[in-house]
Design a protein around this motif. Structure first.
Motif, PDB file in Angstrom:
ATOM      1  N   GLY A   5       0.906  -1.256  -0.143  1.00 48.85           N
ATOM      2  CA  GLY A   5      -0.260   0.030   0.138  1.00 48.85           C
ATOM      3  C   GLY A   5       1.143   1.325   0.194  1.00 48.85           C
ATOM      4  N   GLY A   6       2.271   1.199   0.901  1.00 48.19           N
ATOM      5  CA  GLY A   6       3.462   2.303   1.118  1.00 48.19           C
ATOM      6  C   GLY A   6       3.848   2.793  -0.512  1.00 48.19           C
ATOM      7  N   GLU A   7       3.907   1.565  -1.302  1.00 49.36           N
ATOM      8  CA  GLU A   7       4.562   1.193  -2.069  1.00 49.36           C
ATOM      9  C   GLU A   7       3.861   1.527  -3.088  1.00 49.36           C
ATOM     10  OE1 GLU A   7       7.051  -2.057  -4.140  1.00 49.36           O
ATOM     11  OE2 GLU A   7       7.517  -2.140  -1.739  1.00 49.36           O
ATOM     12  N   THR A   8       2.546   1.491  -3.149  1.00 50.67           N
ATOM     13  CA  THR A   8       1.535   1.931  -4.364  1.00 50.67           C
ATOM     14  C   THR A   8       1.476   3.527  -4.243  1.00 50.67           C
ATOM     15  OG1 THR A   8       0.121   0.313  -4.232  1.00 50.67           O
ATOM     16  CG2 THR A   8      -1.122   1.572  -4.893  1.00 50.67           C
ATOM     17  N   LYS A   9       1.134   4.173  -3.023  1.00 52.64           N
ATOM     18  CA  LYS A   9       0.521   5.340  -2.499  1.00 52.64           C
ATOM     19  C   LYS A   9       1.775   6.406  -3.606  1.00 52.64           C
ATOM     20  CE  LYS A   9      -2.263   5.631   0.913  1.00 52.64           C
ATOM     21  NZ  LYS A   9      -2.677   6.215   2.445  1.00 52.64           N
ATOM     22  N   LYS A  11       4.222   5.663  -5.658  1.00 56.21           N
ATOM     23  CA  LYS A  11       4.226   5.555  -7.573  1.00 56.21           C
ATOM     24  C   LYS A  11       3.181   5.933  -7.776  1.00 56.21           C
ATOM     25  CE  LYS A  11       6.541   1.922  -8.372  1.00 56.21           C
ATOM     26  NZ  LYS A  11       6.991   1.680  -9.891  1.00 56.21           N
ATOM     27  N   ASP A  12       2.278   6.479  -6.695  1.00 56.31           N
ATOM     28  CA  ASP A  12       1.228   7.161  -6.925  1.00 56.31           C
ATOM     29  C   ASP A  12       1.110   9.094  -7.294  1.00 56.31           C
ATOM     30  OD1 ASP A  12      -0.530   5.177  -7.905  1.00 56.31           O
ATOM     31  OD2 ASP A  12      -1.571   5.155  -6.080  1.00 56.31           O
ATOM     32  N   LEU A  13       2.059   9.469  -5.824  1.00 56.29           N
ATOM     33  CA  LEU A  13       2.911  10.497  -5.651  1.00 56.29           C
ATOM     34  C   LEU A  13       3.939  10.508  -6.253  1.00 56.29           C
ATOM     35  CD1 LEU A  13       3.239  10.557  -1.778  1.00 56.29           C
ATOM     36  CD2 LEU A  13       1.127  12.225  -3.348  1.00 56.29           C
ATOM     37  N   GLU A  14       4.646   9.339  -6.933  1.00 56.85           N
ATOM     38  CA  GLU A  14       5.594   9.884  -8.568  1.00 56.85           C
ATOM     39  C   GLU A  14       4.921  10.031  -9.884  1.00 56.85           C
ATOM     40  OE1 GLU A  14       8.248   6.732  -8.147  1.00 56.85           O
ATOM     41  OE2 GLU A  14       9.316   7.529  -6.322  1.00 56.85           O
ATOM     42  N   THR A  15       4.103   9.602  -9.936  1.00 57.93           N
ATOM     43  CA  THR A  15       3.710   9.869 -11.157  1.00 57.93           C
ATOM     44  C   THR A  15       2.576  11.362 -11.172  1.00 57.93           C
ATOM     45  OG1 THR A  15       3.006   7.828 -11.060  1.00 57.93           O
ATOM     46  CG2 THR A  15       1.218   8.495 -12.811  1.00 57.93           C
ATOM     47  N   ALA A  16       2.165  11.443  -9.771  1.00 62.40           N
ATOM     48  CA  ALA A  16       1.218  12.870  -9.667  1.00 62.40           C
ATOM     49  C   ALA A  16       2.564  13.714  -9.488  1.00 62.40           C
ATOM     50  CB  ALA A  16       0.702  12.861  -8.508  1.00 62.40           C
ATOM     51  N   LEU A  17       3.597  14.076  -9.410  1.00 62.99           N
ATOM     52  CA  LEU A  17       4.663  15.086  -9.172  1.00 62.99           C
ATOM     53  C   LEU A  17       4.693  15.021 -10.918  1.00 62.99           C
ATOM     54  CD1 LEU A  17       7.017  14.076  -6.248  1.00 62.99           C
ATOM     55  CD2 LEU A  17       5.945  16.209  -6.532  1.00 62.99           C
TER      56      LEU A  17
END
Length: 141
Positions: A5-9, A11-17
């Motif tokens: 769940g942390g890795e997904t978050k 990744k999501d944050l990196e994608t958003a960034l």
């Protein structure tokens, strides 16, 4: 599980960034483009103002020139009128001169004719004197 769940978050944050970075780059490009277009528009506006100023100066110059030419034209028209009047006066003088010449010729002819009459009368008077003188001689003799 929490790890996933942390890795997904992350990744999501990196994608958003990454997406935010792309948007930032796009906005920066748009701002630079607008800034460049604005600078170009300002230059064109300045060039247009300068062109308008040049045209206004030329219009003023041509207006002054037109005014001067108008005065020169009026002066030329006045001079033409004076010359035409002078020519008319000259024609009048020529006609008067010709009339005077004709009159002088008439008077000269009259004088010549009278001189002939005077000569004739003198000749007659001489004849009469001679005859009278001859009679006086006859009467005395």
């Amino acid at each position: 599980n929490t790890m996933l769940g942390g890795e997904t978050k992350v990744k999501d944050l990196e994608t958003a960034l990454s997406a935010q970075d792309d948007v930032r780059k796009e906005l920066k490009g748009a701002i630079e483009s607008l800034s460049s277009k604005n600078a170009e528009a300002l230059r064109e506006g300045h060039d247009s103002k300068q062109a308008i100023g040049n045209l206004q100066a030329r219009v003023s110059e041509l207006s002054r020139d037109l005014h001067v030419r108008g005065r020169e034209l009026e002066a030329a028209k006045k001079r033409i009128a004076e010359l035409e009047e002078s020519v008319s006066d000259t024609r009048d003088l020529q006609m008067a001169h010709e009339e005077a010449a004709v009159r002088v010729k008439q008077l000269s002819d009259e004088v010549a004719a009278k001189e002939v009459v005077i000569e004739d009368l003198r000749a007659r008077a001489d004849d009469v004197r001679r005859r009278e003188g001859g009679r006086d001689l006859h009467v005395r003799g």
